[in-house]
Structure formats: structure tokens, C-alpha cells
Design a protein around this motif. Sequence first.
Motif, PDB file in Angstrom:
ATOM      1  N   SER A  61      -0.285 -14.046   1.687  1.00 14.75           N
ATOM      2  CA  SER A  61       1.008 -13.382   1.758  1.00 14.75           C
ATOM      3  C   SER A  61       1.881 -14.126   2.760  1.00 14.75           C
ATOM      4  CB  SER A  61       0.844 -11.896   2.119  1.00 14.75           C
ATOM      5  OG  SER A  61       2.019 -11.167   1.784  1.00 14.75           O
ATOM      6  N   GLY A  62       3.046 -13.543   3.103  1.00 13.56           N
ATOM      7  CA  GLY A  62       4.040 -14.282   3.859  1.00 13.56           C
ATOM      8  C   GLY A  62       4.288 -13.838   5.278  1.00 13.56           C
ATOM      9  N   LEU A  63       3.435 -12.960   5.826  1.00  9.63           N
ATOM     10  CA  LEU A  63       3.526 -12.495   7.216  1.00  9.63           C
ATOM     11  C   LEU A  63       4.836 -11.789   7.539  1.00  9.63           C
ATOM     12  CD1 LEU A  63       1.707 -12.408   9.718  1.00  9.63           C
ATOM     13  CD2 LEU A  63       2.744 -14.528  10.492  1.00  9.63           C
ATOM     14  N   ALA A  64       5.541 -11.311   6.513  1.00  7.09           N
ATOM     15  CA  ALA A  64       6.744 -10.519   6.758  1.00  7.09           C
ATOM     16  C   ALA A  64       6.345  -9.086   7.106  1.00  7.09           C
ATOM     17  CB  ALA A  64       7.639 -10.533   5.525  1.00  7.09           C
ATOM     18  N   LEU A  65       7.322  -8.299   7.526  1.00 11.31           N
ATOM     19  CA  LEU A  65       7.089  -6.874   7.743  1.00 11.31           C
ATOM     20  C   LEU A  65       6.815  -6.198   6.405  1.00 11.31           C
ATOM     21  CD1 LEU A  65       9.999  -6.187  10.268  1.00 11.31           C
ATOM     22  CD2 LEU A  65       7.586  -6.617  10.804  1.00 11.31           C
ATOM     23  N   GLY A  66       6.280  -4.999   6.444  1.00 13.45           N
ATOM     24  CA  GLY A  66       6.086  -4.230   5.219  1.00 13.45           C
ATOM     25  C   GLY A  66       4.824  -4.604   4.467  1.00 13.45           C
ATOM     26  N   ILE A  67       4.966  -4.862   3.160  1.00 16.15           N
ATOM     27  CA  ILE A  67       3.823  -5.105   2.287  1.00 16.15           C
ATOM     28  C   ILE A  67       3.016  -6.317   2.746  1.00 16.15           C
ATOM     29  CG2 ILE A  67       3.118  -5.742  -0.050  1.00 16.15           C
ATOM     30  CD1 ILE A  67       3.988  -2.826   0.193  1.00 16.15           C
ATOM     31  N   ASP A  68       3.690  -7.397   3.158  1.00 20.65           N
ATOM     32  CA  ASP A  68       2.969  -8.595   3.601  1.00 20.65           C
ATOM     33  C   ASP A  68       2.012  -8.261   4.743  1.00 20.65           C
ATOM     34  OD1 ASP A  68       4.702  -9.801   1.826  1.00 20.65           O
ATOM     35  OD2 ASP A  68       5.283 -11.410   3.180  1.00 20.65           O
ATOM     36  N   ALA A  69       2.520  -7.591   5.760  1.00 22.17           N
ATOM     37  CA  ALA A  69       1.692  -7.271   6.926  1.00 22.17           C
ATOM     38  C   ALA A  69       0.516  -6.377   6.537  1.00 22.17           C
ATOM     39  CB  ALA A  69       2.542  -6.599   8.001  1.00 22.17           C
ATOM     40  N   ALA A  70       0.767  -5.402   5.668  1.00 17.68           N
ATOM     41  CA  ALA A  70      -0.317  -4.522   5.217  1.00 17.68           C
ATOM     42  C   ALA A  70      -1.363  -5.307   4.432  1.00 17.68           C
ATOM     43  CB  ALA A  70       0.252  -3.382   4.370  1.00 17.68           C
ATOM     44  N   ALA A  71      -0.915  -6.258   3.607  1.00 14.63           N
ATOM     45  CA  ALA A  71      -1.847  -7.070   2.827  1.00 14.63           C
ATOM     46  C   ALA A  71      -2.728  -7.914   3.741  1.00 14.63           C
ATOM     47  CB  ALA A  71      -1.078  -7.960   1.852  1.00 14.63           C
ATOM     48  N   HIS A  72      -2.130  -8.540   4.749  1.00 19.23           N
ATOM     49  CA  HIS A  72      -2.930  -9.328   5.692  1.00 19.23           C
ATOM     50  C   HIS A  72      -3.935  -8.442   6.429  1.00 19.23           C
ATOM     51  CE1 HIS A  72      -0.749 -12.984   5.054  1.00 19.23           C
ATOM     52  NE2 HIS A  72       0.398 -12.513   5.518  1.00 19.23           N
ATOM     53  N   THR A  73      -3.495  -7.264   6.837  1.00 14.05           N
ATOM     54  CA  THR A  73      -4.373  -6.351   7.560  1.00 14.05           C
ATOM     55  C   THR A  73      -5.579  -5.981   6.706  1.00 14.05           C
ATOM     56  OG1 THR A  73      -2.508  -5.456   8.822  1.00 14.05           O
ATOM     57  CG2 THR A  73      -4.502  -4.116   8.715  1.00 14.05           C
TER      58      THR A  73
END
Length: 399
Positions: free
Chosen positions: A175-187
Amino acid sequence: MSAATEGGANADAPLAAQRSHDAACDDPGSLAAWLRLALTEGVGAGNGRRLLAAFGLPGAVFQAPRQVLEALAGPRLAAALRQPSSAALRASVEAALDWARQPGHAIATLADTHYPQALLTIPDPPLLLYVDGNPALLQAEALAVVGSRNATAQGLAHAERFSEELSRAGLAIVSGLALGIDAAAHTGGLRGPGSTVAVIGTGIDIAYPSRNRALAQRIVEDGCIVSEYPLGMPPLAANFPRRNRLISGLARAVLVIEAAAQSGSLITARMAAEQGRDVFAIPGSIHSPLAKGCHQLIRQGAKLVETTQDVLEEMPRFARRAALPAQVFPGAADESEMRADDDAATSIVIQAMGHDPLGADLLASRCGLDAARLAELLLGLELEGRIEVLPGARYRRLG
């Protein structure tokens, strides 16, 4: 030594340093030569690949006849490639080399065996990548998970849970380390052995967005961050849509979770389709603006996804690994405790259900309940008017 002699020696020192630098950069296969080529103004990925196709390695580009360079890249770029490196360019190359010498850091060029093989199949691979973390993840089978920066609580839960379960099945989550969905996906990806890869739109030494600084550090420790942009590159708006081609390019497929009708996630999905990757989308409420992008993708042929199994079906090798443990929501009690307190049990079911329709199997895995106990609770909730049963044995929370 006379003052005149000393002054002459000092005057020659910058020239000697420049000659030494350019000699290193002219070594055809050296990392310094790759950096000099990539950092020369006007080269870019497209011109760089054309030059490499003609001359083989970067050092040979700088030694090519000017007339030949002009025919390939135009007179202005040819002049830039033939003239000695400027002080600013030398400093940028040396800074990148110093960065690459630090533990956990690497710079992968198109000629390296550890350059991501998946990116070699896309139309516009970068000349080099700055990598912080575990570079082996760039060769892993991967799924990209993208979506809105302003996601709903339900969307964030979807992104985190799907990413965790798919990481447990062995997929790296990109993912792209952006706020929102990206951050949740990385987590979620960090919770499984597949781990996660963050593709950023700044220099790899820039923490952006700052709210994700702690998450970025966790990714460096247990996953990987990658950028095609040079050190110090600030967060320019034009860079983020361009980096999306790497998010989709590193992955076998892209899963879109919550996207408005005009969003960067749709750019990633379009790039994925152009690269021959599969596109998945999770549907949402017809009244939600953040569902419109996903519905648009589904109308265009993206696979509708309700469970992680829907994704794994398209990846049979990983579906065989996906005998996953039940994902128990925080606060879920074991079954004997639930039987002693039906109010607590129904509260857990309602919490796990969210607002989107879902099947009993997925709901059971969220709650940690067996089918019989869940059916008993669902019947009670239906009779109370707190949920409704939809076609296909799916359930939706009311109110």
C-alpha cells in the motif's frame, strides 16, 4: 612550501575531487554511475531506459559520442550527460551512497538481481529504487490494498482484517502509507508472516504523513519501505499518482476498499488493469459516497469481494494455506461465558456485524462462535427487529 604553491594545490583540490567522482561514475556498472544517470536533470525513467537500451550500462552512456546522444535524447540532455558533474549532482550522488551504506538500506538498480521482478513486467519501471527494510519482500507474492484517506470506521476495519488474514495466508500487503485505508492495510499486514510493503511518493528519508511516523518505523523493522524518488524529495502532489503504478506493479492483484467516484485509488485500479493485474473491490451502501468508486469498478469488471476467500480463490496456491484461525474481536468471551450472559453475547455479535451485509461464516469467525450458538443469537436479534436477513443467507444490522 610557498604561499603560491600552497594556494595552487588548494585550487586544484575541487577539480581532483570532481575527476575522481566522475571516474567512479564512468565505471559502467557502478552504483555511482546509476545514481549519476538517474539524478541527471531531464533523464527520467523513460529517457534512462532508452539510453540503457542503446549503450548497456550507465557508465557507457557518459562516454558515448555526443552526436549519438543527441539523436537519442536531444541536444540539451546530451550536453548534460557529456559535461562534468556539477557540485550539486556530485553531492546528491555521495549522499545517496552514504545512505545506502547504512544498515537496512539498499539501492536496487534495473541491473540488480534483487530488483523486483514484478516491476520488470510493467511499461514504466524506475531506473532504481531506494529500499529501507527487508528487500526480500519486493520479490514476494503480493496483494495491493488501497482506498480512501477519509475512510469510515467500517472501511478501516475491513482493510485491517482483510490484510491481516491475507498476510497470514502468505501474501505481502502493498500500500502507499497514506492515512486511512493504506495505514489500516499496513497495520493488518504486519500481523501476519506475509508482512507489508509501503511505496511512498517522497524521498525515502522523508516522514510523510507525519502522523504515520510510528507506523513507518514498524514497517522498516518488520516490512519494507520503497521509493523511486531521490533523497530529500518533498511530498509533491504530482508524485503520488505516479507512484501508484509501483503499488499495483509490485502486486499480483489490487483490492480497493472505499473509494469515491474520483479518487487516487481508481487510478491505481486502472494502472493495475493496464499492467495485467486482477482488480477486486468491496461493495458498500448505495448511499455512501465512498462506495461509488468500488461500485464503478465492479460494473467495469472488477471482482466483487465479501470475504478473504473471494481473493484467495483467484490465488489457488495461497488458498491452500488459508486454514486461518478465527479472528476474535476484542472483548469476545469464550462460549461458556457467553451462555451465562446473553446480553453480552448479542452485543458482541452486533459489534462484529457492523453495517454492511455479511454471511454467517464470516460473522462466526469474527465473534469466535460456533454455527449453532450464532444461529440462536441471530434468530433472537431478528425477532427483536435489530437485524434483517437478506437473500443468500446474509445478515444486516438495523439502526
